[in-house]
Design a protein around this motif. Sequence first.
Motif, PDB file in Angstrom:
ATOM      1  N   MET A  23       0.753  -1.224  -0.328  1.00 34.71           N
ATOM      2  CA  MET A  23      -0.128   0.051   0.067  1.00 34.71           C
ATOM      3  C   MET A  23       1.147   1.202   0.463  1.00 34.71           C
ATOM      4  O   MET A  23       2.363   0.798   0.317  1.00 34.71           O
ATOM      5  CB  MET A  23      -0.721   0.365   0.796  1.00 34.71           C
ATOM      6  CG  MET A  23      -0.042  -0.069   2.727  1.00 34.71           C
ATOM      7  SD  MET A  23      -1.091  -0.344   4.001  1.00 34.71           S
ATOM      8  CE  MET A  23      -2.156   1.427   3.664  1.00 34.71           C
ATOM      9  N   SER A  24       0.552   2.460  -0.166  1.00 32.52           N
ATOM     10  CA  SER A  24       1.307   3.538   0.057  1.00 32.52           C
ATOM     11  C   SER A  24       0.512   4.425   0.576  1.00 32.52           C
ATOM     12  O   SER A  24      -1.087   4.996   0.508  1.00 32.52           O
ATOM     13  CB  SER A  24       1.868   4.575  -1.321  1.00 32.52           C
ATOM     14  OG  SER A  24       2.238   5.480  -1.535  1.00 32.52           O
TER      15      SER A  24
ATOM     16  N   GLY B 290       8.331   8.143  -3.128  1.00 31.06           N
ATOM     17  CA  GLY B 290       7.069   7.455  -3.126  1.00 31.06           C
ATOM     18  C   GLY B 290       7.126   5.974  -3.572  1.00 31.06           C
ATOM     19  O   GLY B 290       6.568   4.997  -3.301  1.00 31.06           O
ATOM     20  N   PHE B 291       8.386   5.652  -4.130  1.00 34.70           N
ATOM     21  CA  PHE B 291       8.210   3.856  -3.925  1.00 34.70           C
ATOM     22  C   PHE B 291       9.274   3.795  -2.715  1.00 34.70           C
ATOM     23  O   PHE B 291       8.719   2.333  -2.119  1.00 34.70           O
ATOM     24  CB  PHE B 291      10.489   3.822  -4.712  1.00 34.70           C
ATOM     25  CG  PHE B 291      10.638   4.598  -6.476  1.00 34.70           C
ATOM     26  CD1 PHE B 291       9.048   4.173  -6.875  1.00 34.70           C
ATOM     27  CD2 PHE B 291      11.297   4.685  -6.888  1.00 34.70           C
ATOM     28  CE1 PHE B 291       9.387   4.899  -8.237  1.00 34.70           C
ATOM     29  CE2 PHE B 291      10.816   5.613  -8.087  1.00 34.70           C
ATOM     30  CZ  PHE B 291      10.589   4.943  -8.679  1.00 34.70           C
TER      31      PHE B 291
ATOM     32  N   THR C  86       7.361   0.313   1.975  1.00 39.14           N
ATOM     33  CA  THR C  86       7.221   0.169   3.731  1.00 39.14           C
ATOM     34  C   THR C  86       6.400   1.037   4.075  1.00 39.14           C
ATOM     35  O   THR C  86       5.734   0.316   5.528  1.00 39.14           O
ATOM     36  CB  THR C  86       8.538   1.503   4.787  1.00 39.14           C
ATOM     37  OG1 THR C  86       7.791   3.359   3.971  1.00 39.14           O
ATOM     38  CG2 THR C  86      10.054   1.637   3.507  1.00 39.14           C
ATOM     39  N   SER C  87       5.408   1.227   3.303  1.00 40.49           N
ATOM     40  CA  SER C  87       3.775   1.538   4.417  1.00 40.49           C
ATOM     41  C   SER C  87       2.544   0.568   4.628  1.00 40.49           C
ATOM     42  O   SER C  87       3.089  -0.959   4.424  1.00 40.49           O
ATOM     43  CB  SER C  87       2.775   2.186   3.396  1.00 40.49           C
ATOM     44  OG  SER C  87       3.441   3.690   2.498  1.00 40.49           O
TER      45      SER C  87
ATOM     46  N   SER D 176       3.760  -4.648   6.150  1.00 40.65           N
ATOM     47  CA  SER D 176       4.651  -3.638   4.850  1.00 40.65           C
ATOM     48  C   SER D 176       5.013  -4.359   3.462  1.00 40.65           C
ATOM     49  O   SER D 176       5.585  -5.565   4.299  1.00 40.65           O
ATOM     50  CB  SER D 176       5.504  -2.632   5.399  1.00 40.65           C
ATOM     51  OG  SER D 176       6.491  -2.832   5.862  1.00 40.65           O
ATOM     52  N   ALA D 177       5.026  -3.909   2.794  1.00 45.25           N
ATOM     53  CA  ALA D 177       6.061  -5.056   1.361  1.00 45.25           C
ATOM     54  C   ALA D 177       7.272  -5.239   1.834  1.00 45.25           C
ATOM     55  O   ALA D 177       7.365  -6.219   2.369  1.00 45.25           O
ATOM     56  CB  ALA D 177       5.802  -4.090   0.458  1.00 45.25           C
TER      57      ALA D 177
END
Lengths: 512, 512
Positions: free
Chosen positions: A175-176, A253-254, A259-260, A271-272
């Motif tokens: 997610m972001s 953004g990346f 990390t979100s 997070s991812a």
Amino acid sequence: MALSTMIHNHLPTTLSTGVNRISAIHGHQEVVFDLPKTNKTSNRGARRLAESLSNLLHLHIEPPSSRKNLQLSSWDLIDEEKHNTPTTSPKELVADKWRDIHGSMDWDSLLDPLHPWLRREIVKYGEFAQATYDAFDFDSFSEYCGSCRYNRNKLFEKVGLGKNGYKVTKYIYAMSHVEMPQWLERSHLMDTWSKHSNWMGYVAVSDDEETHRIGRRDIVVAWRGTVAPSEWYEDFQRNLEPIGVGDAKVEHGFLSIYTSKNESSRYNKSSASEQVMKEVIKLVQFYQGNGEEVSLTITGHSLGGALALLNAYEAATDLPGLHVSVISFGAPRVGNSAFRDELDELGVKTLRVVVKQDLVPRMPGIVFNESLQRFDDITGTLEWVYTHVGAELRLDVSSSPYLKRGFNPLGFHSLETYLHLVDGFLSTDSTFRSNARRDVSLVNKACDILVDELRIPSCWYQLANKGLVCNEHGRWVKPRREPEDIPSPIGEAHDHNLRIEMQESYQMSYAS
Amino acid sequence: MALSTMIHNHLPTTLSTGVNRISAIHGHQEVVFDLPKTNKTSNRGARRLAESLSNLLHLHIEPPSSRKNLQLSSWDLIDEEKHNTPTTSPKELVADKWRDIHGSMDWDSLLDPLHPWLRREIVKYGEFAQATYDAFDFDSFSEYCGSCRYNRNKLFEKVGLGKNGYKVTKYIYAMSHVEMPQWLERSHLMDTWSKHSNWMGYVAVSDDEETHRIGRRDIVVAWRGTVAPSEWYEDFQRNLEPIGVGDAKVEHGFLSIYTSKNESSRYNKSSASEQVMKEVIKLVQFYQGNGEEVSLTITGHSLGGALALLNAYEAATDLPGLHVSVISFGAPRVGNSAFRDELDELGVKTLRVVVKQDLVPRMPGIVFNESLQRFDDITGTLEWVYTHVGAELRLDVSSSPYLKRGFNPLGFHSLETYLHLVDGFLSTDSTFRSNARRDVSLVNKACDILVDELRIPSCWYQLANKGLVCNEHGRWVKPRREPEDIPSPIGEAHDHNLRIEMQESYQMSYAS
């Protein structure tokens, strides 16, 4: 009249299947801007990109010349012959060369000419990345939009990679917290598998046979990218964030996608980054614990290539001594020179595969200026901020006789175009490899860049009737997804099962 | 600032799948112009149409509001229930009513309320017309572009009409000596089945069981139409040509498609008119010779409806005493009042099914003025030139709870929308028929007019991977068309075989 105004006024737009095409004549060469079908905002962005580019390139834009009827020619023969050639070469044993293939010598003297072993392995990893596109559910009327259409045990089989010698062990979701244009696919429905997360990639591990062939247990992480990243520009210009404890900084953004997390989310309570690292660490410990040599190879295209670098940075930091390499395709710049230097110090080996004509790897560096009417090449001012890392394998669209001439941002950036050009690359001095075997038709899966003579439709990768099927009553309905393919955070969390699977597989291989 | 200028400047365009959509807000109602994907010129034409219309309707054009997430609601229940309901009702015996159904009383008191027998028969003939779209080869990279994808013996089976009780006896091909916008589909290839002809329809005849049910041997002619006739306007304004020996005149574009032939052509050494009349006369003579009652029912949608009228005029002239009826869908006006009067005198019974919101049946009558910036309703001046014939069954898009509100020219004109509305029509005072059984999903086959709650994708009628299939070597190739489905002027000329087939069928039915 200013040139930009003139171009703007004369800009013809035509519709072809799902693609907005803007054509221009540059000398005797037709220049075609293929803009992705997408929402209004991004379409505007894409058109601006085209307009600005044509301005930069001093193109005089005219309506496209009418298409001539195609001549039947030697293409038919080529076609016939190719149809009956297997798409893959026999696999060779590369067990004693794997460190070279993965950059121990920084690919020195392996890239030009391109060593056949290396070519094959690059394509292998590229196909891992391609699988993340092919299996992704883009259907905005599906409650599973943004997920993988298949569970991890079926993924490779479903995308034609059933014989690649790897097994998927984990899916990764992201997610972001910051708005990153065009990365998240969202369902129109209220009740969906997840509101804010997308399937973003997977972890896989080589099976015993492949492990034997390639000389070590290979853990792969493949990251999904996005198809049309033209709107990253503005984000790029503003936002660098620190990563690690030194001076390294990366595009925020990346980093946010990587990390979100959110406690109330179903798929991103972690997070991812946390998901992938937990899985990788577990696998590394398991196989190293069994006395095996282990490598980590991270791959991705476009945005996925950027995430691969962030992932490599973290993995090399957390797992010192592990051989970590990145093979990325069409990836943009990610961080500053301190980021590059730290990656070097950590021993991360990065091979960036880049198509010369693709704009994305030049990002940031070519950006819109504030008026959004033309490009400024501000590499001079941004170079110190964003820096490419590692070695580069540079490909040229014009080397392939199968690809149309003309400007075609979508086609240049497409991962299938990359894989086609890798497959055909011998050296910068040579023509296209005559015995290249990869199926050329694949190139047009999601773009329009194959020459018309091949008669392969553009953007042909599509479901019959958009997934509707006629049921026994004669009604066209959207079938429910197989229960085993419905994403489930509980299913994904069942590491226990995996551990048992691994143990069994390991014991079996030693028993046999 | 003039209104038209303002609209032009604010006109937003967005891309969805293959459709250019222009949205406007009219009061609280979103007005959506769905423009067909097509070549540049016609796209411009379609946009002009939208602009001019919005001007005419005094719309203030604004960007569309962002799509809200869909709520799961009672639609789910409706959906579930419908999925398990057969799509057809049991067939009733209508042998003693067929003359009424085919207009012997000019459909007096049968249309409002719509008689159930008549509804079923209208849908049956509409599906004959729909088959000409569903089986048409639109692939411009195919050498068979513009032909039918199947031979006549497989057609009904392939388009889901295998149980309709009819047998196709002849395919009809057409060409045109005058440029009629947007009617001819052409291959990009040099070597094609035909350079100037398109498959334009077929002749079919009822089998014995259906003949028994409907009370006479029914010969059907179904004419293919075109999807996007917005550019007929200009042609309409200029060109009326005489037909027959009296004062009757008809639009010259339609007449040219019906009557053009060329000695050097493969499929139009004889014109569509000659092909269809030869077949119809042969069938009529054969079955009348066997003492049967015979009817001729001609159907078509859009351009196909116009050709149906020309065909009926000729058939009634050449075959006096034969019961000739036309059931047309969304057909434009074709000729002058003398043409209408002669059709009446010839005894041709015409039922025009018309969707109130569809623009095509109002053609000519709403046309562009010379500046092409706005509509003029010049019905007053053209009415004496172009005249509608026969009885009208008038349908209203707003009667269906399944259809989106908002202006949607492509959706309003689509034959599947027509069939859906016929299926649901009880009377002008009633709401949509609650026990309507036709599959609602079909409506979105080639347009975007179903409410989002149904979750049926727009324009979903498509081949898997645009017809490419993966061969045994793992290569994606376009399979050759089955030899039996390759069009052949010789095959079509083999009337001899047909005669034998008919004889055998006839003898068998009498032997059994």
